[in-house]
Design an enzyme around this catalytic site. Structure first.
Site, PDB file in Angstrom:
ATOM      1  N   ASP A 295       0.820  -1.207   0.000  1.00  0.00           N
ATOM      2  CA  ASP A 295       0.000   0.000   0.000  1.00  0.00           C
ATOM      3  C   ASP A 295       0.860   1.267   0.000  1.00  0.00           C
ATOM      4  O   ASP A 295       1.640   1.491   0.939  1.00  0.00           O
ATOM      5  CB  ASP A 295      -0.896  -0.011   1.253  1.00  0.00           C
ATOM      6  CG  ASP A 295      -2.184   0.775   1.078  1.00  0.00           C
ATOM      7  OD1 ASP A 295      -2.367   1.390   0.018  1.00  0.00           O
ATOM      8  OD2 ASP A 295      -3.001   0.769   2.012  1.00  0.00           O
TER       9      ASP A 295
ATOM     10  N   CYS B  89      -5.839   4.607  -4.143  1.00  0.00           N
ATOM     11  CA  CYS B  89      -5.961   3.186  -3.806  1.00  0.00           C
ATOM     12  C   CYS B  89      -7.110   2.464  -4.506  1.00  0.00           C
ATOM     13  O   CYS B  89      -6.905   1.491  -5.232  1.00  0.00           O
ATOM     14  CB  CYS B  89      -6.095   3.019  -2.299  1.00  0.00           C
ATOM     15  SG  CYS B  89      -4.658   3.594  -1.365  1.00  0.00           S
TER      16      CYS B  89
ATOM     17  N   HIS C 292      -9.986  -2.204  -1.796  1.00  0.00           N
ATOM     18  CA  HIS C 292      -9.770  -1.024  -0.962  1.00  0.00           C
ATOM     19  C   HIS C 292     -10.553  -1.055   0.348  1.00  0.00           C
ATOM     20  O   HIS C 292     -11.701  -1.486   0.395  1.00  0.00           O
ATOM     21  CB  HIS C 292     -10.162   0.250  -1.707  1.00  0.00           C
ATOM     22  CG  HIS C 292     -10.025   1.481  -0.849  1.00  0.00           C
ATOM     23  ND1 HIS C 292      -8.797   1.975  -0.481  1.00  0.00           N
ATOM     24  CD2 HIS C 292     -10.943   2.267  -0.266  1.00  0.00           C
ATOM     25  CE1 HIS C 292      -8.974   3.030   0.287  1.00  0.00           C
ATOM     26  NE2 HIS C 292     -10.269   3.227   0.436  1.00  0.00           N
TER      27      HIS C 292
ATOM     28  N   ASP D 288      -0.041  -0.341  -5.342  1.00  0.00           N
ATOM     29  CA  ASP D 288      -1.204   0.214  -6.038  1.00  0.00           C
ATOM     30  C   ASP D 288      -0.898   1.521  -6.757  1.00  0.00           C
ATOM     31  O   ASP D 288      -1.575   1.883  -7.722  1.00  0.00           O
ATOM     32  CB  ASP D 288      -2.399   0.368  -5.095  1.00  0.00           C
ATOM     33  CG  ASP D 288      -2.068   1.038  -3.781  1.00  0.00           C
ATOM     34  OD1 ASP D 288      -0.918   1.481  -3.584  1.00  0.00           O
ATOM     35  OD2 ASP D 288      -2.970   1.120  -2.923  1.00  0.00           O
TER      36      ASP D 288
END
Length: 474
Positions: A45, A84, A138, A320
């Site tokens: 992330d 994201c 997400h 991402d």
């Protein structure tokens, strides 16, 4: 032993759609097919390319670096949307953001594509055990840690939502930008305790349990790490690896943004008004979080080795989107500068090319058709990406595909195309500004060449290429 062969069909997908090819798998006389390859699908992330294997020798990432030595590292891989949920929705459905219609953090892709077959769902539908640990689809960090968030239940046979002391110790986080919520703040905490007490440590532990349980395979195991997403929380020992005085800040030049459209600037004021000392504090915490996450990746890779699954498992590691850490005075994501669009992407295939890098422009969107082809699976819908299998065999091979990234802020859409040499960007179809950067001469994107007379032909060519990449907008 006498062997016979059977034919299985699968799709290879590109911008022009999917075409059927054939693969051949050997069977012995008892009719038992050769073992299917497993997939270890590692998502990180908010990770940019500040990694050892990508040339940043200051940041300590020994485990991601060793994964790069096992496979092919894509040096020019790009997100489709530097935020994201839009990015993950695109990758996991194999569709561009203008098809998913996910441009923010609230809309679930199934609202617009109710029948789409996701990447993990494709494997699940083909007799793979499909499992998720942590963040793959997400959900908000840190607010929704421990929940399902915007998960897609039909994608999985099993899901695990760890929640560690980083969540319970949120009150201890130091917020350098207190007007921002923790998920979008430059905020950090050097935690006490062991790695395994943190959410990412728990993600690794749960992934290890699943590897042991499902080692007979075949499995599609998606392992989603939360760090280095803000707030930057990691055990104190990782902060100790980065003395504050030693933190190098990105190069900047005076009047850098004078030739940049207003729409391109996502961080206002520059550096969010932080002092040099505060910026170093934030960057140290981001790097500490990267090293902590890297250690958890290492734990999972070690278990894969211990279980003798490495030679039976395709490993994909991706982020991402990228992340600005002060370039052009910008921080975090939602911009179309290189640091926000550029992502790490490493693919390791058993018996395949190892320790090589590809300089071809590729997209996160290409992961879906690549894994489908490698595992001989048949996608049920047209995909937006192109299989990378030819580059996995020959990283320097012929490749004619550009990479496309878009963003939507303040009701203005920016669209960018990246070739191996240039980045070209239009804001609001060019009405809110145009950018052109020559990465061969200007890798830091300091000089916008869009209005230079000597680049008129290049601008026109790239404008046409940009339009080609967004057929849905015609």
């Amino acid at each position: 032993m006498i062997k016979r062969y059977f034919v299985s069909a699968f799709f290879v997908c590109s911008f022009s759609g999917c075409i059927v090819k054939k693969s051949y798998a050997a069977e012995d006389e008892k009719g038992k097919a050769e073992k299917k390859l497993n997939v270890l699908f590692i998502a990180v992330d908010d990770l940019n390319t500040d990694l050892g294997c990508y040339g940043n020798k200051f940041v300590k990432t020994p485990n991601i670096d060793r994964l790069a030595k096992r496979g092919v590292k894509f040096d020019k891989a790009y997100t489709q949307f530097p935020l994201c949920s839009p990015s993950r929705s695109s990758l996991l459905t194999g569709q561009r953001p203008d098809v998913t219609k996910v441009y923010e953090l609230q809309t679930h892709f199934r609202k617009n594509l109710p029948n789409v077959v996701t990447l993990p769902q494709l494997f699940k539908n083909n007799e793979y055990y499909s499992a998720r640990v942590g963040k793959i689809y997400h959900y908000g960090v840190p607010g929704q840690i421990g929940t399902d968030g915007l998960d897609d239940p039909i994608s999985w046979d099993r899901k695990v939502n760890p929640k560690g002391r980083d969540k319970t110790e949120e009150s201890l986080v130091k917020n350098l930008t207190p007007d921002q919520g923790l998920g979008s703040a430059l905020a950090w905490h050097a935690s006490e305790g062991a790695d395994e007490e943190q959410t990412d440590g728990m993600v690794a532990s749960e992934a290890i349990k699943l590897l042991k349980e499902k080692k007979a395979g075949p499995f599609f195991l998606a392992v989603g790490f939360y760090r280095p997403h803000s707030p930057y929380v990691a055990p104190k020992k990782y902060f100790d690896q980065y003395p504050l005085a030693s933190i190098p800040l990105p190069k900047e030049i005076q009047n850098d943004l004078d030739d940049v459209p207003e729409a391109a600037i996502s961080t206002k004021p520059a550096h969010l008004g932080l002092s040099v000392a505060q910026r170093k504090e934030a960057l140290r915490a981001y790097y500490a979080s990267i090293s902590f996450m890297d250690a958890q990746v290492g734990r999972v890779l070690d278990e894969l080795d211990r279980l003798k699954l490495t030679n039976k498992t395709i490993i994909v590691l991706w982020s991402d989107h990228g992340y600005n850490v002060g370039q052009h005075g910008q921080w975090m994501k939602q911009s179309l500068f290189e640091n926000a669009a550029h992502v790490p992407l490493i693919i390791s295939v058993p018996g395949g090319t190892a320790g090589k890098a590809s300089g071809r422009t590729v997209e996160l969107l290409d992961i879906y058709p690549t894994l489908a082809e490698l595992c001989g699976l048949m996608p049920t819908q047209k995909l937006g990406g192109k299989s990378l299998t030819s580059l996995l065999k020959n990283p320097d091979g012929i490749w004619d595909k550009a990479a496309y990234t878009q963003v939507r802020r303040n009701k203005i859409t920016g669209r960018s195309v990246r070739t191996e040499r240039f980045r070209y960007t239009e804001w609001d179809g060019g009405k809110a500004g145009v950018e052109l950067y020559d990465h061969q001469k200007d890798p830091n994107e300091f000089t916008n060449l869009a209005k230079e007379s000597t680049y008129i032909i290049t601008v026109n060519e790239l404008a046409m290429l940009l339009q080609k990449g967004y057929p849905e907008t015609k």
